[in-house]
Scaffold this active site. Structure first.
Site, PDB file in Angstrom:
ATOM      1  N   ASN A   9       0.864  -1.186   0.000  1.00 40.90           N
ATOM      2  CA  ASN A   9       0.000   0.000   0.000  1.00 40.90           C
ATOM      3  C   ASN A   9       0.899   1.235   0.000  1.00 40.90           C
ATOM      4  O   ASN A   9       1.551   1.527   0.996  1.00 40.90           O
ATOM      5  CB  ASN A   9      -0.883  -0.030   1.256  1.00 40.90           C
ATOM      6  CG  ASN A   9      -1.656   1.260   1.429  1.00 40.90           C
ATOM      7  OD1 ASN A   9      -1.843   2.022   0.479  1.00 40.90           O
ATOM      8  ND2 ASN A   9      -2.115   1.513   2.650  1.00 40.90           N
ATOM      9  N   TRP A  10       0.899   1.948  -1.119  1.00 41.83           N
ATOM     10  CA  TRP A  10       1.803   3.108  -1.224  1.00 41.83           C
ATOM     11  C   TRP A  10       1.254   4.354  -0.557  1.00 41.83           C
ATOM     12  O   TRP A  10       1.943   5.370  -0.506  1.00 41.83           O
ATOM     13  CB  TRP A  10       2.080   3.406  -2.709  1.00 41.83           C
ATOM     14  CG  TRP A  10       3.010   2.434  -3.355  1.00 41.83           C
ATOM     15  CD1 TRP A  10       3.688   1.409  -2.766  1.00 41.83           C
ATOM     16  CD2 TRP A  10       3.394   2.415  -4.741  1.00 41.83           C
ATOM     17  NE1 TRP A  10       4.458   0.748  -3.681  1.00 41.83           N
ATOM     18  CE2 TRP A  10       4.294   1.345  -4.915  1.00 41.83           C
ATOM     19  CE3 TRP A  10       3.057   3.176  -5.858  1.00 41.83           C
ATOM     20  CZ2 TRP A  10       4.868   1.033  -6.146  1.00 41.83           C
ATOM     21  CZ3 TRP A  10       3.621   2.874  -7.077  1.00 41.83           C
ATOM     22  CH2 TRP A  10       4.523   1.815  -7.218  1.00 41.83           C
ATOM     23  N   LYS A  11       0.032   4.315  -0.110  1.00 41.98           N
ATOM     24  CA  LYS A  11      -0.571   5.494   0.530  1.00 41.98           C
ATOM     25  C   LYS A  11      -0.393   6.720  -0.371  1.00 41.98           C
ATOM     26  O   LYS A  11      -0.430   6.581  -1.589  1.00 41.98           O
ATOM     27  CB  LYS A  11       0.036   5.721   1.920  1.00 41.98           C
ATOM     28  CG  LYS A  11       0.090   4.441   2.749  1.00 41.98           C
ATOM     29  CD  LYS A  11       0.434   4.687   4.179  1.00 41.98           C
ATOM     30  CE  LYS A  11       0.651   3.358   4.885  1.00 41.98           C
ATOM     31  NZ  LYS A  11       0.374   3.403   6.285  1.00 41.98           N
ATOM     32  N   HIS A  96      -9.305   0.838   5.135  1.00 42.64           N
ATOM     33  CA  HIS A  96      -7.998   1.006   5.776  1.00 42.64           C
ATOM     34  C   HIS A  96      -8.156   1.887   7.016  1.00 42.64           C
ATOM     35  O   HIS A  96      -8.959   2.819   7.025  1.00 42.64           O
ATOM     36  CB  HIS A  96      -7.019   1.646   4.781  1.00 42.64           C
ATOM     37  CG  HIS A  96      -5.602   1.626   5.286  1.00 42.64           C
ATOM     38  ND1 HIS A  96      -5.130   2.544   6.187  1.00 42.64           N
ATOM     39  CD2 HIS A  96      -4.573   0.780   5.024  1.00 42.64           C
ATOM     40  CE1 HIS A  96      -3.860   2.263   6.451  1.00 42.64           C
ATOM     41  NE2 HIS A  96      -3.500   1.197   5.758  1.00 42.64           N
ATOM     42  N   GLU A  98      -6.491   4.250   8.191  1.00 42.13           N
ATOM     43  CA  GLU A  98      -6.305   5.696   7.980  1.00 42.13           C
ATOM     44  C   GLU A  98      -7.586   6.315   7.428  1.00 42.13           C
ATOM     45  O   GLU A  98      -7.935   7.445   7.753  1.00 42.13           O
ATOM     46  CB  GLU A  98      -5.107   5.934   7.045  1.00 42.13           C
ATOM     47  CG  GLU A  98      -3.799   5.734   7.799  1.00 42.13           C
ATOM     48  CD  GLU A  98      -2.631   5.284   6.944  1.00 42.13           C
ATOM     49  OE1 GLU A  98      -2.696   5.401   5.714  1.00 42.13           O
ATOM     50  OE2 GLU A  98      -1.652   4.796   7.532  1.00 42.13           O
ATOM     51  N   GLU A 168      -4.973  -5.435  10.562  1.00 41.95           N
ATOM     52  CA  GLU A 168      -3.963  -4.401  10.765  1.00 41.95           C
ATOM     53  C   GLU A 168      -4.236  -3.688  12.089  1.00 41.95           C
ATOM     54  O   GLU A 168      -5.047  -2.749  12.139  1.00 41.95           O
ATOM     55  CB  GLU A 168      -4.023  -3.382   9.626  1.00 41.95           C
ATOM     56  CG  GLU A 168      -3.814  -3.993   8.253  1.00 41.95           C
ATOM     57  CD  GLU A 168      -3.281  -2.962   7.272  1.00 41.95           C
ATOM     58  OE1 GLU A 168      -2.216  -3.212   6.701  1.00 41.95           O
ATOM     59  OE2 GLU A 168      -3.917  -1.914   7.097  1.00 41.95           O
ATOM     60  N   GLY A 174       2.504   2.086  10.697  1.00 39.77           N
ATOM     61  CA  GLY A 174       3.379   3.248  10.539  1.00 39.77           C
ATOM     62  C   GLY A 174       4.055   3.674  11.833  1.00 39.77           C
ATOM     63  O   GLY A 174       4.610   4.763  11.927  1.00 39.77           O
ATOM     64  N   SER A 214       3.694  -2.203  10.112  1.00 34.43           N
ATOM     65  CA  SER A 214       5.148  -2.053  10.208  1.00 34.43           C
ATOM     66  C   SER A 214       5.912  -3.321   9.800  1.00 34.43           C
ATOM     67  O   SER A 214       6.958  -3.631  10.376  1.00 34.43           O
ATOM     68  CB  SER A 214       5.560  -1.609  11.619  1.00 34.43           C
ATOM     69  OG  SER A 214       4.993  -0.356  11.920  1.00 34.43           O
ATOM     70  N   GLY A 235       2.896  -1.315   4.176  1.00 36.69           N
ATOM     71  CA  GLY A 235       2.830   0.105   3.825  1.00 36.69           C
ATOM     72  C   GLY A 235       4.225   0.645   3.521  1.00 36.69           C
ATOM     73  O   GLY A 235       4.733   0.508   2.408  1.00 36.69           O
ATOM     74  N   GLY A 236       4.851   1.243   4.527  1.00 36.39           N
ATOM     75  CA  GLY A 236       6.173   1.858   4.345  1.00 36.39           C
ATOM     76  C   GLY A 236       7.174   0.919   3.677  1.00 36.39           C
ATOM     77  O   GLY A 236       7.978   1.346   2.841  1.00 36.39           O
TER      78      GLY A 236
HETATM   79  C1  PEP Z   1      -0.632  -0.156   5.736  1.00 35.76           C
HETATM   80  O1  PEP Z   1      -0.646   0.984   5.299  1.00 35.76           O
HETATM   81  O2  PEP Z   1      -1.533  -0.946   5.425  1.00 35.76           O
HETATM   82  C2  PEP Z   1       0.455  -0.538   6.631  1.00 35.76           C
HETATM   83  C3  PEP Z   1       0.437  -1.732   7.171  1.00 35.76           C
HETATM   84  O3  PEP Z   1       1.439   0.391   6.850  1.00 35.76           O
HETATM   85  P1  PEP Z   1       2.876   0.147   7.517  1.00 35.76           P
HETATM   86  O4  PEP Z   1       3.432  -1.134   6.957  1.00 35.76           O
HETATM   87  O5  PEP Z   1       3.681   1.340   7.123  1.00 35.76           O
HETATM   88  O6  PEP Z   1       2.653   0.052   8.999  1.00 35.76           O
END
Ligand code: PEP
Length: 254
Positions: A9-11, A96, A98, A168, A174, A214, A235-236
């Site tokens: 997920n590039w956000k 998600h 966020e 999640e 994050g 993460s 994500g990151g």
């Molecule tokens: C996500 O955005 O779904 C996620 C899991 O982010 P991160 O890996 O950065 O915690």
């Protein structure tokens, strides 16, 4: 047997040139991957071009959201499931944390978005997860149960079988904090048992449930070794082609 999935997920990261540069570097790094499904969710602006560059490869594309209204119609700023499909995506991330926290997404809107996606033959990746205070107060399973019950309300077993779920925990997204493999496995097992109650054994056994929070090459192995964890939503750790490819290969070589 559930086919494993690693999704990125590039956000709100990457312009079109940056996205295409990622694709250029990433494709050869995963060309040998056959067992693990790979999905990338770029921002809407880069969806079409990324999907075009990935056509015919083993990397699929997802959107990061989808309109709840099937459309077309007067819904300024929204992007319909049909449009996302038209841009070349096969998947849509829905619910998600966020979007739930920052944009007032509710379980009802998640349910409507799942329906809109399925109606346009777009497969949902539905995110659930508790906040830190829920976990601290012993309510983690109750919160996730409520998200699944309302989010997947009134779906048929055949509709439910097209969904990937992503657990999640909000406190791990994050933040650099990852759930331990034991905490994640316990929740994945719980989610699978809820799916059995709602849709029967077949859906429960066949649904892929991803862990997200993460995840990176250094911490993902223990998580991906758990019996009810079928992959990751990253994500990151998906923004860099080499790091994301490493996560894919860790799952592929299990
Ligand atoms: C996500 O955005 O779904 C996620 C899991 O982010 P991160 O890996 O950065 O915690």
């Amino acid at each position: 047997m559930r086919r494993p999935v690693i999704a990125g997920n590039w956000k709100m990261y990457k312009t079109i040139p940056e996205a295409l540069e990622f694709v250029r570097q990433f494709k050869p790094l995963v060309v040998s991957v056959t067992r693990c499904e790979i999905i990338i969710a770029p921002p809407f602006t880069a969806l079409k071009q990324v999907a075009d560059r990935l056509e015919g490869t083993n990397v699929q594309v997802a959107s990061q959201d989808v309109a709840a209204e099937p459309g077309p119609g007067a819904f300024t700023g929204e992007v319909s499931a049909t449009m996302i499909k038209d841009a070349g995506a096969r998947w849509a991330i829905i619910g998600h944390s966020e979007r739930r926290q920052l944009y007032c997404e509710t379980d009802d809107s998640v349910n409507a978005k799942i329906r809109a996606a399925l109606g346009a033959d777009l497969n949902p990746i539905v995110c659930v997860g508790e906040r830190l205070e829920d976990r601290d107060q012993g309510r983690a399973q109750m919160v996730v149960d409520a998200q699944i019950t309302a989010g997947m309300h009134n779906l048929t077993a055949s509709e439910a079988s097209r969904i990937i779920l992503a657990y999640e925990p909000v406190w791990a997204i994050g933040t650099g904090r990852t759930a331990t493999p034991e905490i994640a496995q316990e929740m994945h097992w719980f989610i699978r048992s809820r799916l059995k109650g709602m849709f029967g054994e077949g859906v429960s056994e066949n649904t892929r449930i991803l862990y997200g929070g993460s995840a990176k090459p250094e911490n993902v192995e223990g998580l991906l070794n758990q019996p009810d964890i079928d992959g990751g939503l990253v994500g990151g750790g998906s923004l860099d082609p080499e790091i994301f490819a490493k996560v894919v290969h860790i799952r592929e070589s299990r």
